[in-house]
Structures are given as C-alpha cells and as structure tokens.
Design an enzyme around this catalytic site. Structure first.
Site, PDB file in Angstrom:
ATOM      1  N   ARG A 104       0.052 -14.742  10.173  1.00 24.51           N
ATOM      2  CA  ARG A 104       0.447 -14.175   8.870  1.00 24.51           C
ATOM      3  C   ARG A 104       1.481 -15.126   8.284  1.00 24.51           C
ATOM      4  NH1 ARG A 104       1.957  -8.067   7.304  1.00 24.51           N
ATOM      5  NH2 ARG A 104      -0.315  -8.108   7.309  1.00 24.51           N
ATOM      6  N   HIS A 131      -6.360 -11.533   2.562  1.00 16.84           N
ATOM      7  CA  HIS A 131      -6.108 -10.629   3.698  1.00 16.84           C
ATOM      8  C   HIS A 131      -7.467 -10.188   4.240  1.00 16.84           C
ATOM      9  CE1 HIS A 131      -3.975  -8.212   6.380  1.00 16.84           C
ATOM     10  NE2 HIS A 131      -3.394  -7.336   5.582  1.00 16.84           N
ATOM     11  N   GLN A 134      -7.929  -7.125   6.724  1.00 19.65           N
ATOM     12  CA  GLN A 134      -7.749  -5.847   6.032  1.00 19.65           C
ATOM     13  C   GLN A 134      -9.036  -5.425   5.342  1.00 19.65           C
ATOM     14  OE1 GLN A 134      -4.829  -3.799   5.593  1.00 19.65           O
ATOM     15  NE2 GLN A 134      -6.460  -2.464   4.900  1.00 19.65           N
ATOM     16  N   ASP A 224      -3.150  -1.174  -4.124  1.00 23.51           N
ATOM     17  CA  ASP A 224      -2.210  -1.910  -3.263  1.00 23.51           C
ATOM     18  C   ASP A 224      -0.897  -1.984  -4.034  1.00 23.51           C
ATOM     19  OD1 ASP A 224      -1.011  -3.576  -1.360  1.00 23.51           O
ATOM     20  OD2 ASP A 224      -2.084  -5.386  -1.978  1.00 23.51           O
ATOM     21  N   CYS A 264      -4.169  -0.170   1.372  1.00 22.74           N
ATOM     22  CA  CYS A 264      -4.056  -0.941   2.614  1.00 22.74           C
ATOM     23  C   CYS A 264      -2.762  -0.646   3.360  1.00 22.74           C
ATOM     24  CB  CYS A 264      -4.176  -2.438   2.309  1.00 22.74           C
ATOM     25  SG  CYS A 264      -2.963  -3.021   1.108  1.00 22.74           S
ATOM     26  N   ARG A 292      -8.425  -0.784  11.182  1.00 20.91           N
ATOM     27  CA  ARG A 292      -7.983  -2.159  11.436  1.00 20.91           C
ATOM     28  C   ARG A 292      -8.237  -2.531  12.907  1.00 20.91           C
ATOM     29  NH1 ARG A 292      -4.145  -4.640   8.267  1.00 20.91           N
ATOM     30  NH2 ARG A 292      -4.709  -6.438   9.551  1.00 20.91           N
TER      31      ARG A 292
HETATM   32  N1   CP Z   1      -1.977  -3.502   5.776  1.00 22.79           N
HETATM   33  C1   CP Z   1      -1.229  -4.331   6.507  1.00 22.79           C
HETATM   34  O1   CP Z   1      -1.541  -5.520   6.677  1.00 22.79           O
HETATM   35  O2   CP Z   1      -0.127  -3.759   7.043  1.00 22.79           O
HETATM   36  P1   CP Z   1       1.076  -4.527   7.738  1.00 22.79           P
HETATM   37  O3   CP Z   1       1.736  -5.365   6.666  1.00 22.79           O
HETATM   38  O4   CP Z   1       1.995  -3.438   8.240  1.00 22.79           O
HETATM   39  O5   CP Z   1       0.554  -5.388   8.839  1.00 22.79           O
HETATM   40  N1  NVA Z   2      -0.479  -7.349  -1.123  1.00 24.83           N
HETATM   41  C1  NVA Z   2       0.385  -6.909  -0.048  1.00 24.83           C
HETATM   42  C2  NVA Z   2      -0.422  -6.517   1.138  1.00 24.83           C
HETATM   43  C3  NVA Z   2       0.365  -6.016   2.303  1.00 24.83           C
HETATM   44  C4  NVA Z   2      -0.476  -5.620   3.480  1.00 24.83           C
HETATM   45  C5  NVA Z   2       1.358  -8.029   0.301  1.00 24.83           C
HETATM   46  O1  NVA Z   2       0.938  -9.189   0.349  1.00 24.83           O
HETATM   47  O2  NVA Z   2       2.540  -7.731   0.502  1.00 24.83           O
END
Ligand code: CP
Ligand code: NVA
Length: 314
Positions: A104, A131, A134, A224, A264, A292
């Site tokens: 990430r 993502h 997700q 989101d 999400c 997930r």
């Molecule tokens: N939806 C998602 O990726 O959650 P986290 O940021 O908690 O991993």
């Molecule tokens: N769009 C959001 C998704 C988090 C899971 C972000 O990037 O913060």
C-alpha cells in the site's frame, strides 16, 4: 483453471475477464467452506504499508495465514520508503527473503518500481491510482447481491478516485452497467477512460451530475470518502464541492427497494454517507468488508497454487 502463477497485480487491467470470473468462483467456494489447501506453505509475504489500514492488513494477514504462509507487516516508520531507502532497493532486498510483496503506497509509480525490481509477485494494496483488491472483493459482493455482474446496474456516487478507477476497469472487463455521479472537476482521469475503452471494446461508464437521473433503476449504490488519504488539506473544499451528493435516506429513497448500499470503508460518517444509511437495512458494507478476506485467499491461491483445481472451479 486460470492460474496467475508468478504474476503481479498492480491494476485491474492486469487481469482478463476469465481470470476475474475464476477468482470470484474460487472466493465463493472458499466462503462456502471449500478448503483452498496450503499453497503458501513455507512461503513468507511482506506487506508494506506506507498508509494506514485496518481491513487490508488484517484480511491479507489472515488470508496468508489460512493458506499456510507467513505474513510480515512493515510500516513506513520502519522502511521509510524514499527517505531511508529507495523503492527499488527495498524491493530488491525483500525479493531475496520473501516470496511475495503486498504494498500500500502513496504513489503508484513507486509500486511499478517495486514490481520491476522484484521477481516475486507484487500485489497492489492501494495506491493513489487504484485499489484492485477492494474492487475484486466488491465484485464478489455485487455478484452475491445481484446474481450476475454482467448488466448489474452499479451507481458510484463520489470522487473519481483510486476505488472509482478500479471499478471502471473491472466494469469495462465484466460488462457492468456502471454509472458515475461526481461534481465537476472530480471526474475519473482521461487515461482511465482510454484504458476502459481498450479493455471493453469501446465501453465507457455513464457520467452524471444528478444522482436522480440514474438511481431509479440502480441495483447498487456505491460510495467512497470525498477526501482520500493524503488529501486532508483539501477536506473543507471537498466537503463543499460534494455536499449535494451525500448518500442519505432521501437519496437512497430514489432507488428501488432491492438496491443495496456499498462503501469500501473506512467511512467518514456524516460526510459522504449518513449513519442511518450505513447502519440501515439496505447496507451491505460489513458483508462487503468480509469479502476482502475470501477474495484475497482466492487471489493468493491463484498466484501460488493449484487450489482452484482441487475445489473444481474452472
Ligand atoms: N477498504 C480498505 O482498504 O480499508 P483499509 O484502509 O482499512 O485497509
Ligand atoms: N479512496 C480511499 C480508499 C480507502 C480504502 C483512500 O484512498 O483513502
């Protein structure tokens, strides 16, 4: 059986429709109690988190553990990507110890660098651009709720961000009837639309400003956060720009009763979605979050093993 042996998953565009179908079948089988075996026996996977996480880290760690592997979570305070060490050097080192990297990262470019520097599979656990894990899990949820992804009417209400991008690419591949409602200036990037057209033989999502124009026949209402991780200094402006498209009871009442609400997570309750909707009878957000883990088990089994064959999934 569609195998992803040795592959990277940086973008939904790295997959074919058949591969996604196999992954969803396998995830569904795992969720129904089929064993995917231990394709990760003896394997260690490094999980690099340059941004915070709850769902992604825990669901990946549990998935790796269930498949017999060993997860090693690394946080930015330790690796200090780009400060203590370059993305390329971090990748070259981990590649010598571990059998895979789940990352990430703030910048998608760093993920591409990591993938180029490592021979082991590299999986995108969220970047500024996409993502994919997700949205693959979300496809499982839509399939459970609607029955079929092809033609499913999914209305995404919010920012043309990383999650929206992965949705566009998945919808292009799978023939989802995707509609995107966003304020001016927050549309998905032009390059994403071009990729979608390439993947879907000219397919494009329907772009709207007014949710009322697309909710009446929607199966799924998806949202989101308006302010993604790293955009915190834009939060006030974004609150103003998105104010008209909050997913609240009035907006949900424009959709059929069978419509389900997805997010999400994490949610900024009271901004893009109200408590009454997220905790209401049409919300499937917690089932969505659970998926997930099942999806990532299937993904890892396709990257590392023959599990799909053993449970009879084509
Ligand atoms: N939806 C998602 O990726 O959650 P986290 O940021 O908690 O991993
Ligand atoms: N769009 C959001 C998704 C988090 C899971 C972000 O990037 O913060």
């Amino acid at each position: 059986m569609a195998s992803l042996a040795g592959r990277d998953l940086l973008s939904i565009a790295d997959l074919t429709a058949d591969e996604i179908d196999s992954m969803l079948d396998l995830a569904g089988a795992a969720k129904s109690g089929s064993s995917l075996g231990t394709p990760l026996a003896g394997a260690s996977l490094a999980l690099i988190f340059q941004r915070p996480s709850n769902r992604t880290r825990v669901s990946f760690e549990v998935a790796i553990h269930r498949l017999g592997g060993h997860p090693i979570a690394l946080f930015n305070a330790e690796v200090q990507l780009g400060a203590r060490e370059s993305a390329g050097d971090i990748s070259r080192i981990i590649d010598r110890y571990a059998d895979g990297i789940v990352a990430r990262l703030i910048s998608h470019r760093d993920l591409v660098t990591i993938a180029q520097a490592a021979d082991c599979p590299v999986v995108n656990a969220l970047t500024d651009q996409e993502h994919p894990c997700q949205v693959l899990a979300d496809c499982l949820t839509v399939r459970e709720v609607v029955g079929d992804l092809r033609g499913a009417r999914v209305t995404y209400i919010g920012d043309g961000n990383n999650v929206c991008t992965s949705w566009i690419l998945a919808a292009a591949l799978l023939g989802v009837d995707l509609r995107i409602v966003c304020p001016p200036g927050y549309e998905p990037r032009h390059a994403v639309m071009q990729t979608a057209a390439r993947l879907g033989a000219g397919w494009q999502p329907r772009l709207e400003r007014d949710p009322a124009r697309v909710l009446a026949d929607s199966d799924i209402i998806y949202t989101d956060v308006w302010t993604s991780m790293g955009q915190e200094n834009e939060q006030q402006q974004r609150r103003e720009d998105f104010a008209g498209i909050q997913v609240n009871d009035r907006l949900v009442s424009l959709a059929p009763e069978h419509a389900r609400v997805m997010h999400c997570l994490p949610a900024h309750r009271g901004e893009e979605i109200t408590d009454s909707v997220i905790d209401g009878p049409q919300s499937v957000v917690f089932e969505q979050a659970e998926n997930r883990m099942w999806l990532q088990m299937a993904l890892l089994a396709m990257l590392y093993g023959e599990a799909a064959q053993s449970v009879g999934v084509a």
